[in-house]
Design a protein around this motif. Structure first.
Motif, PDB file in Angstrom:
ATOM      1  N   GLU A 166      61.918 -52.584  -9.156  1.00 31.77           N
ATOM      2  CA  GLU A 166      60.930 -51.539  -8.804  1.00 31.77           C
ATOM      3  C   GLU A 166      60.355 -51.775  -7.408  1.00 31.77           C
ATOM      4  OE1 GLU A 166      59.560 -48.952 -11.243  1.00 31.77           O
ATOM      5  OE2 GLU A 166      61.585 -49.414 -11.934  1.00 31.77           O
ATOM      6  N   MET A 167      61.220 -52.174  -6.467  1.00 31.87           N
ATOM      7  CA  MET A 167      60.735 -52.390  -5.098  1.00 31.87           C
ATOM      8  C   MET A 167      60.492 -51.036  -4.419  1.00 31.87           C
ATOM      9  SD  MET A 167      62.598 -54.156  -1.833  1.00 31.87           S
ATOM     10  CE  MET A 167      63.230 -52.611  -1.202  1.00 31.87           C
ATOM     11  N   SER A 168      59.290 -50.838  -3.921  1.00 38.96           N
ATOM     12  CA  SER A 168      58.979 -49.556  -3.274  1.00 38.96           C
ATOM     13  C   SER A 168      58.193 -49.813  -1.995  1.00 38.96           C
ATOM     14  CB  SER A 168      58.175 -48.658  -4.217  1.00 38.96           C
ATOM     15  OG  SER A 168      56.911 -49.241  -4.454  1.00 38.96           O
ATOM     16  N   LEU A 169      58.120 -48.785  -1.159  1.00 34.91           N
ATOM     17  CA  LEU A 169      57.417 -48.938   0.122  1.00 34.91           C
ATOM     18  C   LEU A 169      56.654 -47.666   0.461  1.00 34.91           C
ATOM     19  CD1 LEU A 169      57.000 -50.384   2.946  1.00 34.91           C
ATOM     20  CD2 LEU A 169      59.045 -49.143   3.693  1.00 34.91           C
ATOM     21  N   SER A 170      55.385 -47.832   0.796  1.00 32.95           N
ATOM     22  CA  SER A 170      54.579 -46.728   1.334  1.00 32.95           C
ATOM     23  C   SER A 170      53.948 -47.216   2.622  1.00 32.95           C
ATOM     24  CB  SER A 170      53.463 -46.328   0.363  1.00 32.95           C
ATOM     25  OG  SER A 170      54.029 -45.775  -0.798  1.00 32.95           O
ATOM     26  N   LEU A 171      53.945 -46.358   3.645  1.00 34.49           N
ATOM     27  CA  LEU A 171      53.310 -46.708   4.921  1.00 34.49           C
ATOM     28  C   LEU A 171      52.323 -45.599   5.261  1.00 34.49           C
ATOM     29  CD1 LEU A 171      56.462 -47.817   6.963  1.00 34.49           C
ATOM     30  CD2 LEU A 171      54.669 -49.326   6.104  1.00 34.49           C
ATOM     31  N   ASN A 172      51.106 -45.975   5.557  1.00 29.22           N
ATOM     32  CA  ASN A 172      50.060 -44.989   5.885  1.00 29.22           C
ATOM     33  C   ASN A 172      49.985 -43.881   4.832  1.00 29.22           C
ATOM     34  OD1 ASN A 172      49.637 -46.405   8.291  1.00 29.22           O
ATOM     35  ND2 ASN A 172      51.273 -45.260   9.305  1.00 29.22           N
ATOM     36  N   ASP A 173      50.025 -44.284   3.576  1.00 25.43           N
ATOM     37  CA  ASP A 173      49.958 -43.339   2.441  1.00 25.43           C
ATOM     38  C   ASP A 173      51.164 -42.411   2.335  1.00 25.43           C
ATOM     39  OD1 ASP A 173      47.577 -44.352   1.509  1.00 25.43           O
ATOM     40  OD2 ASP A 173      46.382 -43.029   2.795  1.00 25.43           O
ATOM     41  N   VAL A 174      52.217 -42.687   3.116  1.00 29.24           N
ATOM     42  CA  VAL A 174      53.452 -41.888   3.006  1.00 29.24           C
ATOM     43  C   VAL A 174      54.458 -42.712   2.216  1.00 29.24           C
ATOM     44  CG1 VAL A 174      55.340 -40.766   4.269  1.00 29.24           C
ATOM     45  CG2 VAL A 174      53.024 -40.805   5.240  1.00 29.24           C
TER      46      VAL A 174
ATOM     47  N   ILE B  30      57.797 -44.020   1.574  1.00 29.62           N
ATOM     48  CA  ILE B  30      59.061 -44.132   2.326  1.00 29.62           C
ATOM     49  C   ILE B  30      60.214 -44.412   1.352  1.00 29.62           C
ATOM     50  CG2 ILE B  30      60.251 -45.351   4.204  1.00 29.62           C
ATOM     51  CD1 ILE B  30      57.742 -43.935   5.182  1.00 29.62           C
ATOM     52  N   LEU B  31      59.968 -45.311   0.387  1.00 29.04           N
ATOM     53  CA  LEU B  31      61.004 -45.643  -0.614  1.00 29.04           C
ATOM     54  C   LEU B  31      60.410 -45.574  -2.006  1.00 29.04           C
ATOM     55  CD1 LEU B  31      62.646 -48.792   1.077  1.00 29.04           C
ATOM     56  CD2 LEU B  31      63.687 -46.530   0.862  1.00 29.04           C
ATOM     57  N   LYS B  32      61.001 -44.765  -2.854  1.00 21.27           N
ATOM     58  CA  LYS B  32      60.622 -44.746  -4.275  1.00 21.27           C
ATOM     59  C   LYS B  32      61.108 -46.061  -4.910  1.00 21.27           C
ATOM     60  CE  LYS B  32      60.672 -39.829  -5.342  1.00 21.27           C
ATOM     61  NZ  LYS B  32      60.876 -39.216  -4.021  1.00 21.27           N
ATOM     62  N   PRO B  33      60.566 -46.444  -6.070  1.00 20.10           N
ATOM     63  CA  PRO B  33      60.935 -47.747  -6.679  1.00 20.10           C
ATOM     64  C   PRO B  33      62.445 -47.903  -6.870  1.00 20.10           C
ATOM     65  CG  PRO B  33      59.047 -46.799  -7.798  1.00 20.10           C
ATOM     66  CD  PRO B  33      59.527 -45.747  -6.840  1.00 20.10           C
ATOM     67  N   ILE B  34      62.946 -49.045  -6.379  1.00 17.93           N
ATOM     68  CA  ILE B  34      64.387 -49.349  -6.454  1.00 17.93           C
ATOM     69  C   ILE B  34      64.590 -50.601  -7.309  1.00 17.93           C
ATOM     70  CG2 ILE B  34      66.416 -50.110  -5.118  1.00 17.93           C
ATOM     71  CD1 ILE B  34      65.320 -48.535  -2.749  1.00 17.93           C
TER      72      ILE B  34
ATOM     73  N   ALA C 128      66.075 -41.914   6.424  1.00 17.61           N
ATOM     74  CA  ALA C 128      66.161 -42.026   4.959  1.00 17.61           C
ATOM     75  C   ALA C 128      65.451 -43.268   4.418  1.00 17.61           C
ATOM     76  CB  ALA C 128      67.628 -42.055   4.535  1.00 17.61           C
ATOM     77  N   GLY C 129      65.234 -44.254   5.308  1.00 16.73           N
ATOM     78  CA  GLY C 129      64.567 -45.483   4.858  1.00 16.73           C
ATOM     79  C   GLY C 129      65.485 -46.700   4.826  1.00 16.73           C
ATOM     80  N   LYS C 130      66.637 -46.630   5.494  1.00 19.85           N
ATOM     81  CA  LYS C 130      67.619 -47.734   5.439  1.00 19.85           C
ATOM     82  C   LYS C 130      67.068 -48.998   6.132  1.00 19.85           C
ATOM     83  CE  LYS C 130      70.711 -45.248   7.569  1.00 19.85           C
ATOM     84  NZ  LYS C 130      69.879 -44.038   7.797  1.00 19.85           N
ATOM     85  N   SER C 131      66.560 -48.809   7.366  1.00 16.88           N
ATOM     86  CA  SER C 131      66.020 -49.977   8.085  1.00 16.88           C
ATOM     87  C   SER C 131      64.803 -50.520   7.355  1.00 16.88           C
ATOM     88  CB  SER C 131      65.617 -49.594   9.514  1.00 16.88           C
ATOM     89  OG  SER C 131      66.725 -49.136  10.222  1.00 16.88           O
TER      90      SER C 131
ATOM     91  N   GLY D  43      64.700 -43.552  -1.357  1.00 16.43           N
ATOM     92  CA  GLY D  43      64.898 -44.318  -2.593  1.00 16.43           C
ATOM     93  C   GLY D  43      66.401 -44.507  -2.747  1.00 16.43           C
ATOM     94  N   LEU D  44      66.814 -45.191  -3.800  1.00 15.23           N
ATOM     95  CA  LEU D  44      68.256 -45.374  -4.037  1.00 15.23           C
ATOM     96  C   LEU D  44      68.771 -44.138  -4.779  1.00 15.23           C
ATOM     97  CD1 LEU D  44      70.645 -47.378  -3.823  1.00 15.23           C
ATOM     98  CD2 LEU D  44      69.960 -48.288  -6.038  1.00 15.23           C
ATOM     99  N   VAL D  45      69.607 -43.331  -4.107  1.00 17.12           N
ATOM    100  CA  VAL D  45      70.041 -42.066  -4.731  1.00 17.12           C
ATOM    101  C   VAL D  45      71.508 -42.124  -5.177  1.00 17.12           C
ATOM    102  CG1 VAL D  45      68.357 -40.632  -3.519  1.00 17.12           C
ATOM    103  CG2 VAL D  45      70.583 -41.046  -2.465  1.00 17.12           C
ATOM    104  N   GLY D  46      72.188 -43.216  -4.868  1.00 20.24           N
ATOM    105  CA  GLY D  46      73.581 -43.329  -5.306  1.00 20.24           C
ATOM    106  C   GLY D  46      74.065 -44.757  -5.182  1.00 20.24           C
ATOM    107  N   HIS D  47      74.959 -45.168  -6.109  1.00 15.20           N
ATOM    108  CA  HIS D  47      75.510 -46.527  -6.069  1.00 15.20           C
ATOM    109  C   HIS D  47      76.961 -46.443  -6.519  1.00 15.20           C
ATOM    110  CE1 HIS D  47      75.731 -50.769  -8.039  1.00 15.20           C
ATOM    111  NE2 HIS D  47      76.345 -50.726  -6.866  1.00 15.20           N
TER     112      HIS D  47
END
Ligand SMILES: Nc1ncnc2c1ncn2[C@@H]1O[C@H](COP(=O)(O)OP(=O)(O)OP(=O)(O)O)[C@@H](O)[C@H]1O
Length: 238
Positions: free
Chosen positions: A9-17, A19-23, A41-44, A208-212
């Motif tokens: 469930e790794m996720s990232l928000s920056l300045n309340d935005v 960036i990545l839904k839980p992965i 998309a949030g790769k970096s 977020g992770l949308v495909g694997h």
């Protein structure tokens, strides 16, 4: 013990935005994981969370045998201050030894620097200052410093940016050799042909992770495919 990295469930928000839904996912040792997705998309950011450079939520569990061998990072489009009075040789020396630069450099470190420069095609350029390097030369240098570190996990962001075909082949060959040694590779890459030829797993990121996808093609016969290495005249030499 093999190396694994587990994301819970790794996720990232920056300045309340967001960036990545839980992965939730697992990185396996000796596998090349390609990270793909559109611009923004949030790769970096994904790589930076793994590296501890961005404040993620959730858990990142790392399991590896040698605690001294951490993570190598080859960032995207690094810039150096042009007036920085440090040469390629001095820079690489500082990454290989904890001794300050003004101490007499031991010959083993000097020869390690020589070998690294040769591996990335920067031989003969050791006296150039960092600020004098072209984009492709900076990218090669970043690879050289990472190669000198002997790490378990490599996070590589757009490694082919600004590289000519010879350097692309060299870097691809180094990545495949690291994979063969059991290193876990995470490579952000935009070229679908490269991803299809060399990645074992393809992770699509878009907020977020949308495909694997597990790439059996690369893990089977294509795993043995070695890129052509060319000299400065674009002649195949290996
Ligand atoms: N400090 C910040 N505050 C808010 N948003 C940010 C911040 N830093 C980055 N972002 C946004 O996060 C999103 C993901 O950026 P990131 O650099 O991870 O994308 P990327 O997939 O690597 O893109 P590219 O392919 O263009 O390199 C972008 O929309 C970016 O504008």
């Amino acid at each position: 013990m093999s190396v694994t990295v587990q994301l819970k469930e790794m996720s990232l928000s920056l300045n309340d935005v967001e960036i990545l839904k839980p992965i939730s996912a697992t990185l396996q040792s000796g596998r090349l994981h390609a990270i793909t997705g559109p611009n923004g998309a949030g790769k970096s950011s994904f790589l930076k969370c793994l590296l501890g450079l961005m404040p993620h939520k959730g858990q990142i569990k790392r399991h590896w045998p040698d605690k001294n061998r951490g993570v190598a990072y080859v960032p995207q489009q690094l810039a150096f201050e042009p007036s920085l009075p440090i040469t390629i040789e001095e820079y690489l020396t500082t990454t290989l030894t904890s001794k300050a630069l003004f101490f007499k450099r031991v010959s083993s470190v000097r020869s390690q620097v020589e070998v690294l420069l040769e591996r990335v095609g920067l031989e003969g350029k050791e006296h150039l200052r960092l600020g004098q390097l072209s984009g492709g030369e900076r990218q090669r240098l970043m690879f050289a410093q990472a190669l000198g570190q002997k790490r378990h996990l490599w996070c590589v962001d757009e490694p082919m940016t600004g590289l000519d075909v010879t350097a692309q082949a060299l870097i691809t060959q180094e990545l495949l050799s690291l994979r063969a040694q059991g290193v876990t590779l995470l490579v952000v890459h935009h070229d679908p042909d490269w991803v299809s030829d060399y990645a074992d797993e393809v992770w699509s990121i878009n907020g977020g992770l949308v495909g694997h996808q597990v790439n059996l093609h690369a893990m089977g016969t294509m795993r043995l495919k070695t890129p052509k290495v060319m000299n400065r005249n674009q002649e195949v030499v290996a």
